[in-house]
Design an enzyme around this catalytic site. Structure first.
Site, PDB file in Angstrom:
ATOM      1  N   LYS A 191       0.857  -1.194   0.000  1.00  0.00           N
ATOM      2  CA  LYS A 191       0.000   0.000   0.000  1.00  0.00           C
ATOM      3  C   LYS A 191       0.887   1.236   0.000  1.00  0.00           C
ATOM      4  O   LYS A 191       1.912   1.267   0.696  1.00  0.00           O
ATOM      5  CB  LYS A 191      -0.927   0.030   1.225  1.00  0.00           C
ATOM      6  CG  LYS A 191      -1.778   1.296   1.292  1.00  0.00           C
ATOM      7  CD  LYS A 191      -2.883   1.218   2.328  1.00  0.00           C
ATOM      8  CE  LYS A 191      -2.446   1.522   3.736  1.00  0.00           C
ATOM      9  NZ  LYS A 191      -1.864   2.883   3.922  1.00  0.00           N
ATOM     10  N   GLU A 202      -9.518   7.445   3.584  1.00  0.00           N
ATOM     11  CA  GLU A 202      -9.455   7.669   5.039  1.00  0.00           C
ATOM     12  C   GLU A 202      -9.953   9.075   5.398  1.00  0.00           C
ATOM     13  O   GLU A 202      -9.493  10.080   4.821  1.00  0.00           O
ATOM     14  CB  GLU A 202      -8.018   7.485   5.535  1.00  0.00           C
ATOM     15  CG  GLU A 202      -7.889   7.735   7.036  1.00  0.00           C
ATOM     16  CD  GLU A 202      -6.620   7.188   7.671  1.00  0.00           C
ATOM     17  OE1 GLU A 202      -5.838   6.512   6.977  1.00  0.00           O
ATOM     18  OE2 GLU A 202      -6.420   7.440   8.875  1.00  0.00           O
TER      19      GLU A 202
HETATM   20  O1  KIV Z   1      -1.457   2.166   8.738  1.00  0.00           O
HETATM   21  C1  KIV Z   1      -2.655   1.841   8.746  1.00  0.00           C
HETATM   22  O2  KIV Z   1      -3.130   1.119   9.626  1.00  0.00           O
HETATM   23  C2  KIV Z   1      -3.502   2.337   7.679  1.00  0.00           C
HETATM   24  C3  KIV Z   1      -4.970   2.151   7.824  1.00  0.00           C
HETATM   25  C4  KIV Z   1      -5.478   3.049   8.854  1.00  0.00           C
HETATM   26  C5  KIV Z   1      -5.686   2.273   6.547  1.00  0.00           C
HETATM   27  O3  KIV Z   1      -3.012   2.911   6.748  1.00  0.00           O
END
Ligand code: KIV
Length: 276
Positions: free
Chosen positions: A114, A183
Site C-alpha cells: 500500500k 481515510e
Molecule cells: O497504517 C494503517 O493502519 C492504515 C490504515 C489506517 C488504513 O493505513
C-alpha cells in the site's frame, strides 16, 4: 478455503460483496483474524503508533514493516496480506520505490503493498505496478503527510480538496491499483468516488458507501489507550479486560494464591531423596 488473491477485490465489487479488512502486526492476532474469516489483513504503518509507541507513523522503517509482516504471513492461511510502505521508502526515485517494494514483497511474503498519495507519487505507483507488484492506493487523510496537513484532520470538506481527491482516485484506477483506501473524508464524497470507479474503495472514517471497510485492530478491540477516532466502533473493551486480568495476577502473586499445586510439575520421591 483457498487464499484470496488480487482478483478477489474487483470480483467483490462486481458481486456487491463488502470487503472486510483489519490491521494486524503479529502472528497470534493475524491467526485469530484469519480464522474469523476476514478477507484481508493490512500490516499498516500504524504499527508505529499502536505497537511501537511513536507519536505518528513517520519513524517506521522498511525493516520494521518486513519484521511484522513476516509474522502476520506465518499466521495467515486465507486472508490477502498487504504491507504498508513506510514514509520515505517510495518518495525519492522510481528506482528506489520499485526496489523497496520488491524487497518488501520478497522478504515478507505479503501479496501487495500500500502506498499513500496520488499525483505526487504517480510515477512510483506506475513503476511498482509495472514490476508486477499489486498496489493498494490510499487517499484522503494520509497519515504520512501529517506535518503537511498540520495534524490528523478530515480531508475533502472543501470543493478544491474534494475535487483533487476525486481526480486522484481516477488517476490511481488508471494506473492499475486494485483498490483504494479512503481515510477520513465525508461520507458523500466517498460515495461519489466509490460510484465512479470499477475498483473497490475501502473506507476508514469514510462512511457507509465504500465497497469495504478497514479498522486498526487495537482501536476496534478497545486496546489503544491514547486516542480513539470518532469513526471507530469498539467491538470489545479488551484494554479494560487485560488491565483487570493483570491486576488480579499481580494480587495473586503478592498473596501467594497463584501458582497452585496443579500448575507445578512432579518429581519421583526416589529421585528427590538423592537431591538432599
Ligand atoms: O497504517 C494503517 O493502519 C492504515 C490504515 C489506517 C488504513 O493505513
Amino acid at each position: 478455503m483457498a487464499k484470496f488473491n488480487v482478483t478477489f477485490f474487483v470480483d467483490s465489487k462486481e458481486k456487491g460483496h463488502k470487503i472486510s479488512m483489519l490491521t494486524a502486526y503479529d502472528y497470534t492476532t493475524a491467526k485469530l483474524i484469519d480464522q474469523a474469516g476476514v478477507d484481508s489483513i493490512l500490516v499498516g504503518d500504524s504499527l508505529g503508533m499502536v505497537m511501537l509507541g511513536y507519536e505518528n507513523t513517520l519513524s517506521v522503517t522498511l525493516d520494521d514493516m518486513i519484521h511484522h509482516t513476516k509474522a502476520v504471513v506465518r499466521g495467515t492461511e486465507n486472508a490477502f496480506v498487504v504491507l504498508d510502505m513506510p514514509f520515505m521508502t517510495y518518495h525519492t526515485t522510481v528506482e528506489d520505490a520499485i526496489r523497496n517494494a520488491g524487497i518488501a514483497i520478497q522478504e515478507s511474503g505479503a501479496q501487495a503493498v500500500k502506498l499513500e498519495g496520488g499525483f505526487h507519487v504517480k510515477d512510483k505507483i506506475k513503476g511498482i505496478i509495472d514490476a508486477q507488484i499489486p498496489v493498494l492506493g490510499h487517499l484522503g487523510l494520509t497519515p504520512q503527510s501529517v506535518n503537511a496537513f498540520g495534524g490528523f484532520k478530515v480531508q475533502g470538506k472543501d470543493e478544491g480538496v474534494a475535487k483533487k481527491i476525486i481526480e486522484e482516485a481516477k488517476l490511481l484506477e488508471e494506473l492499475g491499483v486494485f483498490a483504494i483506501v479512503l481515510e477520513a473524508i465525508p461520507e458523500k464524497l466517498a460515495k461519489i468516488i466509490s460510484e465512479s470507479l470499477t475498483i473497490p474503495t475501502i473506507g476508514i472514517g469514510a462512511g457507509r458507501y465504500t465497497d469495504g471497510q478497514v479498522l486498526v485492530i487495537q482501536d476496534m478491540l478497545g486496546m489503544y489507550p491514547d486516542f480513539t477516532p470518532k469513526f471507530v466502533k469498539k467491538y470489545a473493551e479488551l484494554g479494560i479486560q487485560i488491565k483487570e486480568a493483570v491486576i488480579k495476577y499481580n494480587e495473586e502473586i503478592n498473596t501467594g494464591v497463584f501458582p497452585e499445586e496443579k500448575h507445578g510439575f512432579k518429581i519421583d520421591d526416589d529421585v528427590l531423596e538423592k537431591l538432599y
